[in-house]
Design a protein around this motif. Structure first.
Motif, PDB file in Angstrom:
ATOM      1  N   TRP A 167      43.572   0.177  41.105  1.00 49.45           N
ATOM      2  CA  TRP A 167      44.274  -0.649  40.139  1.00 49.45           C
ATOM      3  C   TRP A 167      44.031  -0.142  38.717  1.00 49.45           C
ATOM      4  CZ3 TRP A 167      41.663  -3.193  36.232  1.00 49.45           C
ATOM      5  CH2 TRP A 167      40.262  -3.241  36.355  1.00 49.45           C
ATOM      6  N   HIS A 168      44.863  -0.597  37.773  1.00 54.11           N
ATOM      7  CA  HIS A 168      44.641  -0.325  36.354  1.00 54.11           C
ATOM      8  C   HIS A 168      45.206  -1.485  35.542  1.00 54.11           C
ATOM      9  CE1 HIS A 168      48.672   1.419  37.192  1.00 54.11           C
ATOM     10  NE2 HIS A 168      48.979   0.922  36.005  1.00 54.11           N
ATOM     11  N   TRP A 169      44.768  -1.573  34.283  1.00 51.57           N
ATOM     12  CA  TRP A 169      45.250  -2.615  33.398  1.00 51.57           C
ATOM     13  C   TRP A 169      46.708  -2.375  33.027  1.00 51.57           C
ATOM     14  CZ3 TRP A 169      42.023  -6.451  33.482  1.00 51.57           C
ATOM     15  CH2 TRP A 169      40.640  -6.238  33.504  1.00 51.57           C
ATOM     16  N   HIS A 170      47.427  -3.432  32.746  1.00 50.20           N
ATOM     17  CA  HIS A 170      48.794  -3.336  32.246  1.00 50.20           C
ATOM     18  C   HIS A 170      48.725  -3.204  30.722  1.00 50.20           C
ATOM     19  CE1 HIS A 170      53.148  -4.114  32.098  1.00 50.20           C
ATOM     20  NE2 HIS A 170      52.893  -4.890  31.051  1.00 50.20           N
ATOM     21  N   GLY A 171      48.844  -1.965  30.239  1.00 47.18           N
ATOM     22  CA  GLY A 171      48.731  -1.721  28.800  1.00 47.18           C
ATOM     23  C   GLY A 171      47.381  -2.151  28.279  1.00 47.18           C
ATOM     24  N   GLU A 172      47.386  -2.931  27.207  1.00 43.18           N
ATOM     25  CA  GLU A 172      46.149  -3.417  26.595  1.00 43.18           C
ATOM     26  C   GLU A 172      45.744  -4.788  27.114  1.00 43.18           C
ATOM     27  OE1 GLU A 172      44.313  -1.536  24.569  1.00 43.18           O
ATOM     28  OE2 GLU A 172      45.804   0.027  24.934  1.00 43.18           O
ATOM     29  N   ARG A 173      46.506  -5.318  28.025  1.00 42.87           N
ATOM     30  CA  ARG A 173      46.202  -6.651  28.557  1.00 42.87           C
ATOM     31  C   ARG A 173      44.963  -6.606  29.429  1.00 42.87           C
ATOM     32  NH1 ARG A 173      51.027 -10.100  28.748  1.00 42.87           N
ATOM     33  NH2 ARG A 173      49.785 -11.501  30.049  1.00 42.87           N
ATOM     34  N   ARG A 174      44.120  -7.634  29.319  1.00 38.52           N
ATOM     35  CA  ARG A 174      42.939  -7.752  30.160  1.00 38.52           C
ATOM     36  C   ARG A 174      43.008  -8.990  31.051  1.00 38.52           C
ATOM     37  NH1 ARG A 174      43.139  -3.382  29.173  1.00 38.52           N
ATOM     38  NH2 ARG A 174      41.588  -1.958  28.305  1.00 38.52           N
ATOM     39  N   TRP A 205      46.003  -8.843  33.141  1.00 42.12           N
ATOM     40  CA  TRP A 205      47.142  -8.375  33.944  1.00 42.12           C
ATOM     41  C   TRP A 205      46.772  -7.021  34.536  1.00 42.12           C
ATOM     42  CZ3 TRP A 205      52.794  -8.557  31.665  1.00 42.12           C
ATOM     43  CH2 TRP A 205      53.706  -8.046  32.601  1.00 42.12           C
ATOM     44  N   ILE A 206      46.802  -6.942  35.870  1.00 38.81           N
ATOM     45  CA  ILE A 206      46.480  -5.685  36.539  1.00 38.81           C
ATOM     46  C   ILE A 206      47.665  -5.220  37.382  1.00 38.81           C
ATOM     47  CG2 ILE A 206      44.010  -6.175  36.607  1.00 38.81           C
ATOM     48  CD1 ILE A 206      44.323  -6.769  39.606  1.00 38.81           C
TER      49      ILE A 206
END
Length: 304
Positions: free
Chosen positions: A180-187, A189-190
């Protein structure tokens, strides 16, 4: 629908009036898992690729790859392995029923031990999930928050996250992984890649889980120090060196426990037997759910 269940997730053809679905549809509403279909929130810029066909085992592989770093530096799953299986099966049903303008909202609980005499605390994780472009998106509304037993349990009282409004939910406690990874700079939303190859990689990376029928896995599966991803020295042994008794006990760790003296094995057997009887009483509705949880937690605290 069955033909579209391939190695990965597949979008299904539109069925009925999918562009104007009912506002809210409850799919699962149990004591430990809540799932419902909800409208896309105001921040949605495009429709989802729903309905989508996930096999439960595929969702289980992805969700099992998410690990939470606890206060003691160890990492555990979002909830118990058996509950992740239940959650995955329920989410699979929801994704097949969802329309392009619907998200799948979920609520799942886990028990966290508080000490030998303090019992356990209930934690809750909620979010909205949707599928698009070979990717499973999860926006958390609450993340492993301590849950008051006096809180309103209505499914309408939970937060499911939003595309438009980021939330401070504590999801930074997720241990970094390749699945998985973060959606942009959101912490809050993955994104989890949901191609057949990615799902298989997530499945292969998961440690072996040992559970007995006596345990409904009220506790999450622990993996050892989160940073190193390896068990501490002396806390686990390879499976081939574990005694047979450990295979039949209600194990809470990723690997079987080291060989133990006979008295300790006997104590494990006694507790397992009592857990089995307690579970049978609950299934026959001879004790309440609250009594079952309290007595089960008390027994688990006595494990050597």
């Amino acid at each position: 629908m069955i033909a579209s269940m391939t190695a990965g997730c597949s979008a299904l053809p539109n069925v009925g009036d999918r562009d104007n679905p009912p506002a809210y549809v409850n799919v699962v509403n149990t004591e430990e898992i809540r799932i419902r279909l909800i409208p896309q929130d105001a921040g949605a810029q495009q429709t989802n690729e729903h309905p989508a066909a996930f096999e439960p085992a595929q969702l289980e592989a992805l969700l099992s790859s998410l690990r939470i770093e606890n206060e003691d530096g160890r990492a555990s799953t979002l909830t118990s392995p058996s509950r992740i299986r239940q959650l995955s099966a329920s989410l699979s049903k929801a994704f097949v029923r969802a329309g392009p303008r619907q998200d799948v909202a979920f609520v799942v609980f886990r028990r966290v031990a508080q000490g030998q005499f303090a019992g356990s605390a209930r934690h809750v994780t909620t979010g909205r999930a949707f599928y698009r472009g070979d990717t499973l998106h999860i926006i958390f509304g609450e993340f492993d928050d301590r849950f008051s037993e006096f809180r309103d349990m209505s499914i309408n009282e939970f937060e499911y996250g939003s595309r438009a409004e980021p939330r401070q939910v504590g999801a930074q406690r997720l241990v970094a992984g390749e699945s998985w990874h973060w959606h942009g700079e959101r912490r809050d939303w993955i994104e989890l890649e949901a191609t057949p190859e990615a799902i298989e990689a997530a499945r292969a990376a998961a440690p072996r889980v040992i559970e007995s029928s006596a345990s409904t896995a009220a506790q999450p599966l622990e993996y050892g120090p989160a940073a190193a991803g390896k068990p501490e020295t002396g806390t686990a042994e390879p499976a081939s060196e574990a005694p047979a008794a450990a295979e039949s006990s209600a194990s809470m760790t990723a690997e079987p426990a080291p060989a133990a003296p006979a008295p300790r094995d006997a104590e494990w057997s006694r507790i397992e037997e009592r857990l089995t009887r307690l579970k049978r009483l609950r299934e026959q509705n001879l004790i309440s759910a609250d009594d079952y949880e309290q007595k089960k937690d008390a027994l688990l605290e006595r494990l050597p």
